[in-house]
Design an enzyme around this catalytic site. Sequence first.
Site, PDB file in Angstrom:
ATOM      1  N   ARG A  96       0.858  -1.177   0.000  1.00  0.00           N
ATOM      2  CA  ARG A  96       0.000   0.000   0.000  1.00  0.00           C
ATOM      3  C   ARG A  96       0.898   1.231   0.000  1.00  0.00           C
ATOM      4  NH1 ARG A  96      -2.682   2.921   4.851  1.00  0.00           N
ATOM      5  NH2 ARG A  96      -3.898   4.470   3.735  1.00  0.00           N
ATOM      6  N   HIS A 140      -2.577  10.802   1.126  1.00  0.00           N
ATOM      7  CA  HIS A 140      -2.108  10.528   2.485  1.00  0.00           C
ATOM      8  C   HIS A 140      -1.525  11.833   3.032  1.00  0.00           C
ATOM      9  CE1 HIS A 140      -0.893   7.022   5.250  1.00  0.00           C
ATOM     10  NE2 HIS A 140      -0.630   8.127   5.921  1.00  0.00           N
ATOM     11  N   GLU A 185      -7.339   8.186   6.354  1.00  0.00           N
ATOM     12  CA  GLU A 185      -7.691   8.810   7.638  1.00  0.00           C
ATOM     13  C   GLU A 185      -8.177  10.257   7.514  1.00  0.00           C
ATOM     14  OE1 GLU A 185      -4.612   8.313  10.540  1.00  0.00           O
ATOM     15  OE2 GLU A 185      -4.600   6.140  10.366  1.00  0.00           O
ATOM     16  N   ASN A 313      -7.717   1.440   9.642  1.00  0.00           N
ATOM     17  CA  ASN A 313      -6.461   1.537  10.387  1.00  0.00           C
ATOM     18  C   ASN A 313      -6.782   1.444  11.871  1.00  0.00           C
ATOM     19  OD1 ASN A 313      -5.311   2.024   7.923  1.00  0.00           O
ATOM     20  ND2 ASN A 313      -4.738   4.157   8.351  1.00  0.00           N
ATOM     21  N   TYR A 315      -5.002   1.152  15.773  1.00  0.00           N
ATOM     22  CA  TYR A 315      -3.813   1.178  16.638  1.00  0.00           C
ATOM     23  C   TYR A 315      -4.139   0.952  18.113  1.00  0.00           C
ATOM     24  CZ  TYR A 315      -1.114   2.747  12.645  1.00  0.00           C
ATOM     25  OH  TYR A 315      -0.496   2.809  11.429  1.00  0.00           O
ATOM     26  N   GLU A 383      -3.674  -0.522   8.013  1.00  0.00           N
ATOM     27  CA  GLU A 383      -2.534  -0.181   8.881  1.00  0.00           C
ATOM     28  C   GLU A 383      -2.745  -0.775  10.260  1.00  0.00           C
ATOM     29  OE1 GLU A 383      -1.464   3.979   9.368  1.00  0.00           O
ATOM     30  OE2 GLU A 383      -1.872   4.354   7.255  1.00  0.00           O
TER      31      GLU A 383
HETATM   32  C1  GCO Z   1      -1.776   7.232   9.901  1.00  0.00           C
HETATM   33  C2  GCO Z   1      -0.829   7.214   9.308  1.00  0.00           C
HETATM   34  C3  GCO Z   1       0.538   6.794   9.370  1.00  0.00           C
HETATM   35  C4  GCO Z   1       1.170   6.894  10.713  1.00  0.00           C
HETATM   36  C5  GCO Z   1       0.841   5.706  11.549  1.00  0.00           C
HETATM   37  C6  GCO Z   1       1.477   5.715  12.894  1.00  0.00           C
HETATM   38  O1  GCO Z   1      -2.421   6.910   8.846  1.00  0.00           O
HETATM   39  O2  GCO Z   1      -1.944   7.709  10.986  1.00  0.00           O
HETATM   40  O3  GCO Z   1      -1.299   6.644   8.138  1.00  0.00           O
HETATM   41  O4  GCO Z   1       1.019   7.706   8.455  1.00  0.00           O
HETATM   42  O5  GCO Z   1       2.522   7.002  10.553  1.00  0.00           O
HETATM   43  O6  GCO Z   1      -0.525   5.668  11.748  1.00  0.00           O
HETATM   44  O7  GCO Z   1       1.026   6.808  13.631  1.00  0.00           O
END
Ligand code: GCO
Length: 477
Positions: A96, A140, A185, A313, A315, A383
Site C-alpha cells: 500500500r 495521504h 484517515e 487503520n 492502533y 494499517e
Molecule cells: C496514519 C498514518 C501513518 C502513521 C501511523 C502511525 O495513517 O496515521 O497513516 O502515516 O505514521 O498511523 O502513527
Amino acid sequence: MNDAATTTTRQRPEHASARETAALLPAGFELGVAMASYQIEGAVHEGGRGRSIWDTFSHTPGAVARGETGDVACDHYHRYREDVALMAELGVDAYRLSVAWPRLQPDGTGPVNRAGADFYSRLVDELLGAGITPVVTLYHWDLPQALEDAGGWPVRDTALRFADYAVTVQELLGDRVHRWITLNEPYCSAVLGYGTGRHAPGVRDAGRSLAAAHHLLLGHGLAVEAMRGRDRDGDYGITLNLEPVSALTDREEDRAAARRSLTLSNLLFTEPVLAGTYPEDARRLWSAVTDFSFVRDGDLETTSAELDFLGVNYYFPARVRAVPHREPDPALRAVDDLGVATPLLADDEVTEMGWPVEADGLRRLMVWLRETYPALPPVLVTENGRACADVVVDGAVDDPERIGYIDGHLRALAQAAEAGVEVRGYFTWTLLDNFEWAEGYARRFGLVHVDFETQARLPKASFSWYRELVAARAGSA
Ligand code: GCO
C-alpha cells in the site's frame, strides 16, 4: 532483561507463532505492508514536485519535534528499488503506497508533471516485476500548498480538484493499478489538520474542521464515481482510522461521553460513507460552531458511493470517561473538546507513542462495524503496528514487542473472521522506520530499521517473523 529473548531470536530464527498464526488466517487472506509518500520519499525539490502543506508545516518552528522535516526522509525517491527488493524478500502479496499529489500536479490542478508521473510509473513496474500488487492511496495528507492557499479542505472546490486528480492518477497508472484507496484517515486531515492544529496545515478552527471533514468525504465520493466510471473492474475503497469505543465505567455520564467520542472518531466518517447520513447528534454537538450548511442536497449520496472494500487503520482502543470541557464557551471550543478523556489504565502496556496496546480491540471494532452496518463491504486492515524503542545491538534489532503486537492483532482478526466479519487482508504499518509526522523520526514503526544518517536499511527480528508468517500462509493456502 531481554537477553534470553535476544539469543533465542538470533540462534533460532523460526518462530512457532508465525506458523500457528498463519494457520488461523482465512483462506486467501492477503498480507502486505503500508507506507506513505511524505513519510519516506524525501527529494522534495526534485522532479518538479510542488510544495505540500507538510513541507510548509514541517518547516514551521515548533510544529514538529526537533524541527525535523520530510525533506530527505528515507530517500525512497532514489532508493525505491532497494525498498521493493526488501518487500520481495519479505514475500508480501501487496504494498500500500501513496501518491504525492504535488509530484503529479505541483499546484494541485492542471497538466501532469512528467517527472513525477515517471517516478510512480517506475515504482509500479518495479513492484509488478517483483510479483507485488500495488494498492494505491491517492491522498495521504500531502495537499498541494497552492490548494491550501485557495482555502484547503474547508472549501468545497478542493473536493472537485481531488476528483480530477484521482482521474489523472488513474489515467497514468490504471493500466497496471486496479486497487485504489481515495483517502487515508480523513479524521486526521480534518480534526488534527484544521481542528487541533497538531498536523498540517496547523489550523485551529472547529467550524472549518467540520467543513473539511465533509469536503474530504465529498471528494472521496466524487473520486470513486469518476474512477468507477472509467474502469468498472477496479476496486475502490477509503481508509478510515476507527476506534472501538467503550465507556470506562457504567456511569451514565461516562456512557454519554463515550457516545460523543464515538461520534467524532467513528460516526462522523462511517455514517456519511457507509450509511449516507450524518450521525444524529453531530448537529447538536457542534451547533455553536457550525450550521452544517456546507452539506448540500445530494452530497450524502455521493459520500456513500458504492465501495468494494473498507480500509481500516487500527492502533488502540478508546475507553472514555466524562470530564469538564476545556473551554466553557461552546462557541470557542475546539472540535474535539467534547468533555471526554481517554486515560491510560494502570495495567496498560503502552507503546512509544503513548498508545495502549489492546489486540482484542481490533476484533471488537470489526464486530462493531458489521453489527452497525449490515451492508458493510469486505474489510482490509490497511494499517496496524507499533512504535518500539528499537536499538541496534551487534548489527541486529530485536523487537519482540512488535512481533507480539502484530501477532496478537492478526489473531484478533482471525477471531473476527470466525465471528463472520469478511476480513480480506492485513497491511502492517510499516516497512521502513520513517517520518512520523509531528513526532519526527524518533518514533520507529518499521520492520526495517533505518539509520537516518547513512540511509542504511537493517531488517529487524520482526521482519524475519513477518516473512515466516507470509511464507507459512502461502504454504498452507
Ligand atoms: C496514519 C498514518 C501513518 C502513521 C501511523 C502511525 O495513517 O496515521 O497513516 O502515516 O505514521 O498511523 O502513527
